[in-house]
Design a protein around this motif. Sequence first.
Motif, PDB file in Angstrom:
ATOM      1  N   GLU A   1       0.903  -1.264   0.043  1.00  0.00           N
ATOM      2  CA  GLU A   1      -0.177  -0.009   0.039  1.00  0.00           C
ATOM      3  C   GLU A   1       0.966   1.292  -0.067  1.00  0.00           C
ATOM      4  OE1 GLU A   1      -3.131  -0.022  -0.774  1.00  0.00           O
ATOM      5  OE2 GLU A   1      -3.689  -2.022  -0.005  1.00  0.00           O
ATOM      6  N   GLU A   2       1.980   1.263   0.705  1.00  0.00           N
ATOM      7  CA  GLU A   2       2.895   2.262   0.634  1.00  0.00           C
ATOM      8  C   GLU A   2       3.918   2.424  -0.481  1.00  0.00           C
ATOM      9  OE1 GLU A   2       4.986   1.639   4.633  1.00  0.00           O
ATOM     10  OE2 GLU A   2       2.923   2.143   5.836  1.00  0.00           O
ATOM     11  N   ASN A   3       4.051   1.286  -1.143  1.00  0.00           N
ATOM     12  CA  ASN A   3       5.011   1.053  -2.158  1.00  0.00           C
ATOM     13  C   ASN A   3       4.310   0.112  -3.278  1.00  0.00           C
ATOM     14  OD1 ASN A   3       7.719   1.963  -0.760  1.00  0.00           O
ATOM     15  ND2 ASN A   3       6.878   0.365   0.678  1.00  0.00           N
ATOM     16  N   PRO A   4       3.347   0.796  -4.202  1.00  0.00           N
ATOM     17  CA  PRO A   4       2.822   0.160  -5.346  1.00  0.00           C
ATOM     18  C   PRO A   4       4.065  -0.562  -6.023  1.00  0.00           C
ATOM     19  CG  PRO A   4       1.773   1.878  -4.732  1.00  0.00           C
ATOM     20  CD  PRO A   4       2.965   2.269  -3.862  1.00  0.00           C
ATOM     21  N   PHE A   5       3.903  -1.611  -6.614  1.00  0.00           N
ATOM     22  CA  PHE A   5       5.164  -2.265  -7.242  1.00  0.00           C
ATOM     23  C   PHE A   5       4.592  -3.023  -8.665  1.00  0.00           C
ATOM     24  CE2 PHE A   5       8.307  -5.373  -8.417  1.00  0.00           C
ATOM     25  CZ  PHE A   5       9.417  -4.512  -8.348  1.00  0.00           C
ATOM     26  N   PRO A   6       5.263  -2.616  -9.708  1.00  0.00           N
ATOM     27  CA  PRO A   6       6.697  -1.904  -9.822  1.00  0.00           C
ATOM     28  C   PRO A   6       6.616  -0.338  -9.897  1.00  0.00           C
ATOM     29  CG  PRO A   6       6.160  -2.903 -11.799  1.00  0.00           C
ATOM     30  CD  PRO A   6       5.027  -3.435 -10.914  1.00  0.00           C
ATOM     31  N   GLY A   7       5.376  -0.060  -9.630  1.00  0.00           N
ATOM     32  CA  GLY A   7       5.188   1.736  -9.944  1.00  0.00           C
ATOM     33  C   GLY A   7       5.688   2.315 -11.218  1.00  0.00           C
ATOM     34  N   PHE A   8       5.013   3.482 -11.315  1.00  0.00           N
ATOM     35  CA  PHE A   8       5.246   4.119 -12.839  1.00  0.00           C
ATOM     36  C   PHE A   8       4.547   5.448 -12.705  1.00  0.00           C
ATOM     37  CE2 PHE A   8       1.168   1.624 -13.311  1.00  0.00           C
ATOM     38  CZ  PHE A   8       0.307   2.693 -14.009  1.00  0.00           C
ATOM     39  N   ASP A   9       5.166   6.201 -13.435  1.00  0.00           N
ATOM     40  CA  ASP A   9       4.561   7.637 -13.625  1.00  0.00           C
ATOM     41  C   ASP A   9       3.493   7.734 -14.882  1.00  0.00           C
ATOM     42  OD1 ASP A   9       3.935  10.233 -14.173  1.00  0.00           O
ATOM     43  OD2 ASP A   9       6.130  11.158 -14.599  1.00  0.00           O
TER      44      ASP A   9
ATOM     45  N   LYS B   1      -6.889   4.588 -18.910  1.00  0.00           N
ATOM     46  CA  LYS B   1      -6.514   5.678 -19.912  1.00  0.00           C
ATOM     47  C   LYS B   1      -6.495   4.946 -21.506  1.00  0.00           C
ATOM     48  CE  LYS B   1      -2.719   8.724 -20.298  1.00  0.00           C
ATOM     49  NZ  LYS B   1      -1.481   9.314 -19.702  1.00  0.00           N
ATOM     50  N   PHE B   2      -6.485   3.923 -21.468  1.00  0.00           N
ATOM     51  CA  PHE B   2      -6.270   3.382 -23.111  1.00  0.00           C
ATOM     52  C   PHE B   2      -7.545   2.483 -23.416  1.00  0.00           C
ATOM     53  CE2 PHE B   2      -1.885   3.741 -21.772  1.00  0.00           C
ATOM     54  CZ  PHE B   2      -1.466   4.822 -22.634  1.00  0.00           C
ATOM     55  N   HIS B   3      -8.693   2.288 -22.485  1.00  0.00           N
ATOM     56  CA  HIS B   3      -9.730   1.856 -22.833  1.00  0.00           C
ATOM     57  C   HIS B   3      -9.641   0.442 -23.461  1.00  0.00           C
ATOM     58  CE1 HIS B   3     -11.355   6.111 -22.873  1.00  0.00           C
ATOM     59  NE2 HIS B   3     -10.420   6.334 -23.924  1.00  0.00           N
ATOM     60  N   LEU B   4      -8.847  -0.312 -22.310  1.00  0.00           N
ATOM     61  CA  LEU B   4      -8.548  -1.749 -22.723  1.00  0.00           C
ATOM     62  C   LEU B   4      -9.904  -2.530 -22.034  1.00  0.00           C
ATOM     63  CD1 LEU B   4      -4.837  -1.628 -21.936  1.00  0.00           C
ATOM     64  CD2 LEU B   4      -5.959  -1.646 -24.317  1.00  0.00           C
ATOM     65  N   ALA B   5     -10.920  -2.619 -22.741  1.00  0.00           N
ATOM     66  CA  ALA B   5     -12.221  -3.347 -22.108  1.00  0.00           C
ATOM     67  C   ALA B   5     -11.906  -5.013 -21.970  1.00  0.00           C
ATOM     68  CB  ALA B   5     -13.421  -3.144 -23.142  1.00  0.00           C
ATOM     69  N   ASN B   6     -10.789  -5.528 -22.610  1.00  0.00           N
ATOM     70  CA  ASN B   6     -10.608  -6.909 -22.386  1.00  0.00           C
ATOM     71  C   ASN B   6      -9.778  -7.152 -21.179  1.00  0.00           C
ATOM     72  OD1 ASN B   6      -9.016  -5.334 -24.210  1.00  0.00           O
ATOM     73  ND2 ASN B   6      -7.916  -7.123 -24.449  1.00  0.00           N
ATOM     74  N   VAL B   7      -9.277  -6.036 -20.386  1.00  0.00           N
ATOM     75  CA  VAL B   7      -8.586  -6.260 -19.167  1.00  0.00           C
ATOM     76  C   VAL B   7      -9.331  -6.013 -17.974  1.00  0.00           C
ATOM     77  CG1 VAL B   7      -6.370  -5.647 -18.032  1.00  0.00           C
ATOM     78  CG2 VAL B   7      -6.488  -5.658 -20.636  1.00  0.00           C
ATOM     79  N   ARG B   8      -9.250  -6.748 -17.020  1.00  0.00           N
ATOM     80  CA  ARG B   8      -9.991  -6.616 -15.647  1.00  0.00           C
ATOM     81  C   ARG B   8      -9.076  -6.601 -14.604  1.00  0.00           C
ATOM     82  NH1 ARG B   8     -12.747 -10.822 -13.219  1.00  0.00           N
ATOM     83  NH2 ARG B   8     -12.130 -12.932 -14.172  1.00  0.00           N
ATOM     84  N   PHE B   9      -9.395  -6.148 -13.545  1.00  0.00           N
ATOM     85  CA  PHE B   9      -8.672  -6.258 -12.018  1.00  0.00           C
ATOM     86  C   PHE B   9      -9.597  -6.588 -11.304  1.00  0.00           C
ATOM     87  CE2 PHE B   9      -5.954  -3.499 -14.769  1.00  0.00           C
ATOM     88  CZ  PHE B   9      -4.706  -4.072 -14.952  1.00  0.00           C
ATOM     89  N   GLN B  10      -9.233  -7.175 -10.210  1.00  0.00           N
ATOM     90  CA  GLN B  10      -9.700  -7.386  -8.978  1.00  0.00           C
ATOM     91  C   GLN B  10      -8.851  -7.847  -7.930  1.00  0.00           C
ATOM     92  OE1 GLN B  10     -12.179 -10.950 -10.973  1.00  0.00           O
ATOM     93  NE2 GLN B  10     -11.584 -12.040  -8.983  1.00  0.00           N
ATOM     94  N   ARG B  11      -9.505  -7.576  -6.676  1.00  0.00           N
ATOM     95  CA  ARG B  11      -8.689  -7.698  -5.384  1.00  0.00           C
ATOM     96  C   ARG B  11      -8.846  -9.109  -4.934  1.00  0.00           C
ATOM     97  NH1 ARG B  11      -9.007  -6.402   0.392  1.00  0.00           N
ATOM     98  NH2 ARG B  11      -7.099  -5.875   1.080  1.00  0.00           N
TER      99      ARG B  11
ATOM    100  N   ASP C   1      -4.531  -8.835  -7.561  1.00  0.00           N
ATOM    101  CA  ASP C   1      -3.623  -8.191  -6.615  1.00  0.00           C
ATOM    102  C   ASP C   1      -4.446  -8.010  -5.243  1.00  0.00           C
ATOM    103  OD1 ASP C   1      -0.497  -7.585  -6.942  1.00  0.00           O
ATOM    104  OD2 ASP C   1      -1.495  -6.356  -5.148  1.00  0.00           O
ATOM    105  N   TYR C   2      -3.597  -7.983  -3.871  1.00  0.00           N
ATOM    106  CA  TYR C   2      -4.310  -7.553  -2.650  1.00  0.00           C
ATOM    107  C   TYR C   2      -4.202  -6.217  -2.250  1.00  0.00           C
ATOM    108  CZ  TYR C   2      -5.973  -8.920   1.858  1.00  0.00           C
ATOM    109  OH  TYR C   2      -6.668  -8.920   3.071  1.00  0.00           O
ATOM    110  N   SER C   3      -3.251  -5.400  -2.957  1.00  0.00           N
ATOM    111  CA  SER C   3      -3.142  -3.960  -2.585  1.00  0.00           C
ATOM    112  C   SER C   3      -4.019  -3.239  -3.381  1.00  0.00           C
ATOM    113  CB  SER C   3      -1.683  -3.579  -3.061  1.00  0.00           C
ATOM    114  OG  SER C   3      -1.528  -2.130  -3.046  1.00  0.00           O
ATOM    115  N   HIS C   4      -4.729  -2.344  -2.731  1.00  0.00           N
ATOM    116  CA  HIS C   4      -5.687  -1.257  -3.028  1.00  0.00           C
ATOM    117  C   HIS C   4      -4.873  -0.228  -4.188  1.00  0.00           C
ATOM    118  CE1 HIS C   4      -9.326  -2.299  -1.439  1.00  0.00           C
ATOM    119  NE2 HIS C   4      -8.617  -2.640   0.013  1.00  0.00           N
ATOM    120  N   GLN C   5      -3.866   0.216  -3.257  1.00  0.00           N
ATOM    121  CA  GLN C   5      -2.983   1.146  -4.140  1.00  0.00           C
ATOM    122  C   GLN C   5      -2.339   0.579  -5.532  1.00  0.00           C
ATOM    123  OE1 GLN C   5      -2.520   4.420  -3.551  1.00  0.00           O
ATOM    124  NE2 GLN C   5      -3.564   4.551  -1.680  1.00  0.00           N
ATOM    125  N   SER C   6      -1.885  -0.488  -5.482  1.00  0.00           N
ATOM    126  CA  SER C   6      -1.315  -1.320  -6.773  1.00  0.00           C
ATOM    127  C   SER C   6      -2.505  -1.461  -7.724  1.00  0.00           C
ATOM    128  CB  SER C   6      -0.825  -2.599  -6.480  1.00  0.00           C
ATOM    129  OG  SER C   6       0.409  -2.252  -5.602  1.00  0.00           O
TER     130      SER C   6
END
Length: 297
Positions: free
Chosen positions: A22-30, A101-111, A86-91
Amino acid sequence: MMVDAASGDDQRILRAVNQFYEENPFPGFDLAKYKTKDDLGRQASWWAHKLDAEIPFDADVIDVGCGTGQLACFLGLKGRRVTGVDYSHQSLGHAESLRDKFHLANVRFQRENILELSLPDCSFDYVFCNGVLHHTSDPYGGFLHMVRIARPGAFLVVGLYNSYGRLMLHVRRRVVRLLMKIDPKAKDRALKKQLVRMENDPEKTRTWWADQYEHPHESTHTVDEVLGWFAKNGISYVSSFPQCELFTSSDVEKVFRPRQAGALSRSALGHVLVQLGWIVTQNNGGGYFVIVGQKAA
């Protein structure tokens, strides 16, 4: 009492690791560095490009422990159905921002907690778990979930810290921590030595340092240990990176092409000899290795 103690330890590790990410979302990016979809490819690692070259466009793919989601989004560019957990909310927040940002409707994420995956059996053609199991209280238990959600004939990709290859980093951690007390540039030298590609991305560099030098929990594993997991669960060995065979006669660059090797190369002795070499050759990479297997059809 023994069960309660183990359960308490499991929860302690889960809380510590979750707080860390949560403090260090990995691998992180801008996120600002990703202006177009092409930037997903330009920022992707050599490993991601190898996977992209070999995985069919109609495959169901899961990245277990997807972190900030760059791999999942990159693999989703060509229409693959990609799930990241992933288990991290921040990640996951970073991952969803990149996807949206790129409207990737075929990609989903869940905790999800990898040790309690709720995903249905036999759901994916490619199951990735890179650099995750060694941060849990039960790596083998997490691996069993990978086997469960893989379809017959599916490929499993497991990335772990190696017991031999990680030795030098353990030493370097102690040395760098001591040097940092008297030399403010000791940290920068350590980063330049181990990071494969230095980038003008302070957040990515910060999270990488934390992951390698300040992580609250990690375990290390051997080639034969992971091959033992495979054998117990009907998973045949396909390949490894770096290669765990002393000698090979097939294309060692292919991820999902089975390796052909002699008896010595595949023996426990052969694996030990290779891993002893990893103490030196995998020093800069922190002793990380990947083994690929295929579930029985």
